[in-house]
Design an enzyme around this catalytic site. Structure first.
Site, PDB file in Angstrom:
ATOM      1  N   CYS A 112       4.439  12.358  -8.061  1.00  0.00           N
ATOM      2  CA  CYS A 112       3.819  13.330  -8.951  1.00  0.00           C
ATOM      3  C   CYS A 112       2.542  12.745  -9.560  1.00  0.00           C
ATOM      4  CB  CYS A 112       4.807  13.703 -10.054  1.00  0.00           C
ATOM      5  SG  CYS A 112       4.104  14.845 -11.243  1.00  0.00           S
ATOM      6  N   GLU A 157      -7.657 -10.433  18.266  1.00  0.00           N
ATOM      7  CA  GLU A 157      -9.065 -10.683  17.888  1.00  0.00           C
ATOM      8  C   GLU A 157      -9.118 -11.728  16.786  1.00  0.00           C
ATOM      9  OE1 GLU A 157     -11.562  -8.728  19.125  1.00  0.00           O
ATOM     10  OE2 GLU A 157     -10.283  -7.245  20.156  1.00  0.00           O
ATOM     11  N   ALA A 196       1.039  -8.714  18.988  1.00  0.00           N
ATOM     12  CA  ALA A 196       2.215  -9.093  18.199  1.00  0.00           C
ATOM     13  C   ALA A 196       3.518  -8.871  18.980  1.00  0.00           C
ATOM     14  CB  ALA A 196       2.236  -8.298  16.897  1.00  0.00           C
ATOM     15  N   HIS A 212       0.808  -1.222   0.000  1.00  0.00           N
ATOM     16  CA  HIS A 212       0.000   0.000   0.000  1.00  0.00           C
ATOM     17  C   HIS A 212       0.840   1.269   0.000  1.00  0.00           C
ATOM     18  CE1 HIS A 212      -3.526  -2.551   1.814  1.00  0.00           C
ATOM     19  NE2 HIS A 212      -3.352  -2.766   0.522  1.00  0.00           N
TER      20      HIS A 212
HETATM   21  C1  BJW Z   1      -3.280  -6.248  16.728  1.00  0.00           C
HETATM   22  C2  BJW Z   1      -2.809  -5.512  17.771  1.00  0.00           C
HETATM   23  C3  BJW Z   1      -1.596  -5.929  18.298  1.00  0.00           C
HETATM   24  C4  BJW Z   1      -4.624  -4.603  17.224  1.00  0.00           C
HETATM   25  N1  BJW Z   1      -0.979  -6.997  17.782  1.00  0.00           N
HETATM   26  N2  BJW Z   1      -2.655  -7.303  16.221  1.00  0.00           N
HETATM   27  C5  BJW Z   1     -12.966  -7.867  -3.269  1.00  0.00           C
HETATM   28  C6  BJW Z   1     -14.206  -7.720  -2.647  1.00  0.00           C
HETATM   29  C7  BJW Z   1     -14.665  -6.463  -2.237  1.00  0.00           C
HETATM   30  C8  BJW Z   1     -13.895  -5.329  -2.416  1.00  0.00           C
HETATM   31  C9  BJW Z   1     -12.702  -5.469  -3.021  1.00  0.00           C
HETATM   32  C10 BJW Z   1     -12.234  -6.710  -3.437  1.00  0.00           C
HETATM   33  N3  BJW Z   1     -11.024  -6.533  -3.994  1.00  0.00           N
HETATM   34  C11 BJW Z   1     -10.708  -5.232  -3.901  1.00  0.00           C
HETATM   35  C12 BJW Z   1     -11.713  -4.569  -3.332  1.00  0.00           C
HETATM   36  C13 BJW Z   1     -11.784  -3.106  -3.064  1.00  0.00           C
HETATM   37  C14 BJW Z   1     -10.965  -2.678  -1.875  1.00  0.00           C
HETATM   38  C15 BJW Z   1     -11.301  -3.524  -0.649  1.00  0.00           C
HETATM   39  O1  BJW Z   1     -10.650  -4.486  -0.324  1.00  0.00           O
HETATM   40  N4  BJW Z   1     -12.321  -3.120   0.071  1.00  0.00           N
HETATM   41  C16 BJW Z   1     -12.708  -3.855   1.270  1.00  0.00           C
HETATM   42  C17 BJW Z   1     -12.700  -2.923   2.452  1.00  0.00           C
HETATM   43  C18 BJW Z   1     -14.016  -4.530   1.024  1.00  0.00           C
HETATM   44  N5  BJW Z   1      -9.570  -2.788  -2.218  1.00  0.00           N
HETATM   45  C19 BJW Z   1      -8.935  -1.830  -2.863  1.00  0.00           C
HETATM   46  O2  BJW Z   1      -9.494  -0.787  -3.209  1.00  0.00           O
HETATM   47  C20 BJW Z   1      -7.485  -2.073  -3.207  1.00  0.00           C
HETATM   48  N6  BJW Z   1      -7.271  -1.854  -4.567  1.00  0.00           N
HETATM   49  C21 BJW Z   1      -7.634  -2.738  -5.500  1.00  0.00           C
HETATM   50  O3  BJW Z   1      -8.157  -3.798  -5.200  1.00  0.00           O
HETATM   51  O4  BJW Z   1      -7.347  -2.355  -6.784  1.00  0.00           O
HETATM   52  C22 BJW Z   1      -7.993  -3.050  -7.831  1.00  0.00           C
HETATM   53  C23 BJW Z   1      -9.308  -2.355  -7.999  1.00  0.00           C
HETATM   54  C24 BJW Z   1      -9.339  -1.050  -8.372  1.00  0.00           C
HETATM   55  C25 BJW Z   1     -10.561  -0.409  -8.502  1.00  0.00           C
HETATM   56  C26 BJW Z   1     -11.737  -1.106  -8.224  1.00  0.00           C
HETATM   57  C27 BJW Z   1     -11.683  -2.445  -7.824  1.00  0.00           C
HETATM   58  C28 BJW Z   1     -10.453  -3.082  -7.719  1.00  0.00           C
HETATM   59  C29 BJW Z   1      -6.605  -1.049  -2.518  1.00  0.00           C
HETATM   60  C30 BJW Z   1      -6.665  -1.147  -1.061  1.00  0.00           C
HETATM   61  C31 BJW Z   1      -5.830  -0.007  -0.452  1.00  0.00           C
HETATM   62  C32 BJW Z   1      -6.035   0.073   1.046  1.00  0.00           C
HETATM   63  N7  BJW Z   1      -5.564   1.316   1.496  1.00  0.00           N
HETATM   64  C33 BJW Z   1      -5.579   1.576   2.918  1.00  0.00           C
HETATM   65  C34 BJW Z   1      -5.323   3.049   3.185  1.00  0.00           C
HETATM   66  C35 BJW Z   1      -3.863   3.439   2.961  1.00  0.00           C
HETATM   67  C36 BJW Z   1      -3.732   4.905   3.035  1.00  0.00           C
HETATM   68  C37 BJW Z   1      -3.787   5.396   4.450  1.00  0.00           C
HETATM   69  O5  BJW Z   1      -2.906   5.011   5.226  1.00  0.00           O
HETATM   70  O6  BJW Z   1      -4.695   6.169   4.746  1.00  0.00           O
HETATM   71  O7  BJW Z   1      -4.622   0.744   3.571  1.00  0.00           O
HETATM   72  S1  BJW Z   1      -7.086   1.111   3.707  1.00  0.00           S
HETATM   73  C38 BJW Z   1      -6.386   0.554   5.177  1.00  0.00           C
HETATM   74  O8  BJW Z   1      -6.736  -0.851   5.325  1.00  0.00           O
HETATM   75  C39 BJW Z   1      -4.874   0.619   4.978  1.00  0.00           C
HETATM   76  C40 BJW Z   1      -4.448  -0.724   5.468  1.00  0.00           C
HETATM   77  O9  BJW Z   1      -3.213  -1.098   4.894  1.00  0.00           O
HETATM   78  C41 BJW Z   1      -5.591  -1.637   5.067  1.00  0.00           C
HETATM   79  C42 BJW Z   1      -5.661  -2.906   5.872  1.00  0.00           C
HETATM   80  O10 BJW Z   1      -5.944  -2.667   7.197  1.00  0.00           O
HETATM   81  P1  BJW Z   1      -5.233  -3.541   8.311  1.00  0.00           P
HETATM   82  O11 BJW Z   1      -3.783  -3.386   8.234  1.00  0.00           O
HETATM   83  O12 BJW Z   1      -5.770  -4.915   8.275  1.00  0.00           O
HETATM   84  O13 BJW Z   1      -5.671  -2.771   9.645  1.00  0.00           O
HETATM   85  P2  BJW Z   1      -7.052  -2.817  10.454  1.00  0.00           P
HETATM   86  O14 BJW Z   1      -7.131  -1.581  11.258  1.00  0.00           O
HETATM   87  O15 BJW Z   1      -8.192  -3.146   9.584  1.00  0.00           O
HETATM   88  O16 BJW Z   1      -6.884  -4.058  11.443  1.00  0.00           O
HETATM   89  C43 BJW Z   1      -5.971  -4.043  12.511  1.00  0.00           C
HETATM   90  C44 BJW Z   1      -5.886  -5.423  13.098  1.00  0.00           C
HETATM   91  O17 BJW Z   1      -4.866  -5.437  14.074  1.00  0.00           O
HETATM   92  C45 BJW Z   1      -7.170  -5.878  13.824  1.00  0.00           C
HETATM   93  O18 BJW Z   1      -7.502  -7.194  13.424  1.00  0.00           O
HETATM   94  C46 BJW Z   1      -6.785  -5.854  15.304  1.00  0.00           C
HETATM   95  O19 BJW Z   1      -7.450  -6.874  16.070  1.00  0.00           O
HETATM   96  C47 BJW Z   1      -5.317  -6.139  15.200  1.00  0.00           C
HETATM   97  N8  BJW Z   1      -4.525  -5.627  16.316  1.00  0.00           N
HETATM   98  N9  BJW Z   1      -3.739  -4.479  18.013  1.00  0.00           N
HETATM   99  C48 BJW Z   1      -1.574  -7.660  16.728  1.00  0.00           C
HETATM  100  N10 BJW Z   1      -1.069  -5.274  19.359  1.00  0.00           N
HETATM  101 ZN    ZN Z   2       6.058  15.338 -12.377  1.00  0.00          ZN
END
Ligand code: BJW
Ligand code: ZN
Length: 239
Positions: A128, A214, A230, A120
């Site tokens: 740019c 979780e 973790a 990501h």
């Molecule tokens: C602990 C802890 C401790 C707490 N120890 N653990 C298929 C079906 C439906 C939708 C889609 C699909 N395929 C793609 C999509 C669309 C979309 C998507 O997945 N949506 C879903 C929400 C349904 N995906 C995309 O848009 C992706 N692009 C893509 O697929 O391109 C092709 C395409 C283009 C156009 C149309 C369709 C397809 C891109 C995804 C980019 C995600 N970006 C973000 C934001 C980054 C920018 C920013 O920083 O603001 O990335 S979203 C956000 O979520 C961030 C993260 O990397 C990502 C994942 O989250 P993560 O890391 O899992 O964190 P949390 O907060 O969700 O969970 C934390 C966990 O930690 C929890 O479980 C806690 O219990 C645990 N925890 N303390 C260990 N101490």
């Molecule tokens: Zn440029």
């Protein structure tokens, strides 16, 4: 908690290991997660999937920068935790080791991980909007415009609805399909395609281990679920 004997044995024997990390791995460093509440889930009344979206870059780029500048300022004060350091040690320990992170915070690098697949992007880079030239903001302040073409810069992170960096997922998927042991650490496993990696590993015969306080949609697929933080669970592999 203790590491179960079978996992301990597999860990000792493994040659090809893949780790997928998410926001939870940085939680103990003080980085708010996306879906676990905390103060980054909403920014000025906008949920993060609105402000961190391709649509918002089109509509209000200054607001997107304000949100990312704010987060970089917070991150600058934060340090890796024992989970980041343990994962960094694993790069020497296994013949083939792949770290795949969804995190943009740069804390794996700060802990000493040298090579990783950043699915990501990275919050410490701008790029740019016209010619894709990338700019580091680790030491330097954010440029106002592209030095090459003068166009607007945006954060070099993958927002909702955007494609991942070319080749990043394909490389991660290839590593996932070849690993023997796959760790899924601190991710809610809701965002695709990242969440498909453990599924790919499992389908190819890997032993899949989740580390999370979780349960997630992936838990039932995993061979072992280590319920806990973790930063507390991963260092147990040292002993
Ligand atoms: C602990 C802890 C401790 C707490 N120890 N653990 C298929 C079906 C439906 C939708 C889609 C699909 N395929 C793609 C999509 C669309 C979309 C998507 O997945 N949506 C879903 C929400 C349904 N995906 C995309 O848009 C992706 N692009 C893509 O697929 O391109 C092709 C395409 C283009 C156009 C149309 C369709 C397809 C891109 C995804 C980019 C995600 N970006 C973000 C934001 C980054 C920018 C920013 O920083 O603001 O990335 S979203 C956000 O979520 C961030 C993260 O990397 C990502 C994942 O989250 P993560 O890391 O899992 O964190 P949390 O907060 O969700 O969970 C934390 C966990 O930690 C929890 O479980 C806690 O219990 C645990 N925890 N303390 C260990 N101490
Ligand atoms: Zn440029």
């Amino acid at each position: 908690m203790q590491i179960p004997a079978e996992l301990r044995e597999r860990f000792a024997r493994a040659r090809r290991v893949l780790v997928l990390t998410g926001a939870g791995v940085s939680a103990e460093s003080g980085v708010p997660t996306f879906r676990g509440g905390g103060n980054s889930a909403v920014w000025r009344g906008m949920p993060f999937d609105v402000i961190s979206s391709a649509e918002m870059v089109e509509r209000d780029l200054p607001a997107v920068w304000e949100w990312f500048d704010y987060r970089r300022n917070l991150l600058a004060e934060l340090n890796p935790n024992p989970a980041h350091y343990e994962i960094a040690r694993w790069q020497e320990r296994f013949a083939e080791f792949t770290l795949v992170t969804q995190n943009v915070d740069g804390l794996h690098q700060k802990a000493g991980s040298r090579k990783m697949i950043e699915l990501h992007g990275n919050i410490w880079r701008a790029r740019c909007t016209a010619c894709d030239t990338a700019y580091s903001m680790v030491q330097e302040r954010r440029p106002d415009a592209c030095f090459e073409c003068g166009d607007l810069l945006r954060p070099d992170v993958v927002l909702f609805g955007e494609m991942l960096p070319p080749g990043a997922f394909e490389l991660a998927a290839a590593c996932a399909s070849q690993c023997e042991l796959c760790f899924v650490v601190g991710t809610s496993a809701l965002v695709y395609p990242a969440a498909a990696l453990p599924e790919i590993a499992k389908a190819a015969g890997a032993y899949v281990v989740e580390v999370n306080p979780e349960r997630t949609p992936l838990s039932s697929l995993c061979d072992e679920v280590l319920t806990g933080k973790a930063g507390e669970v991963l260092p147990l592999f040292q002993r």
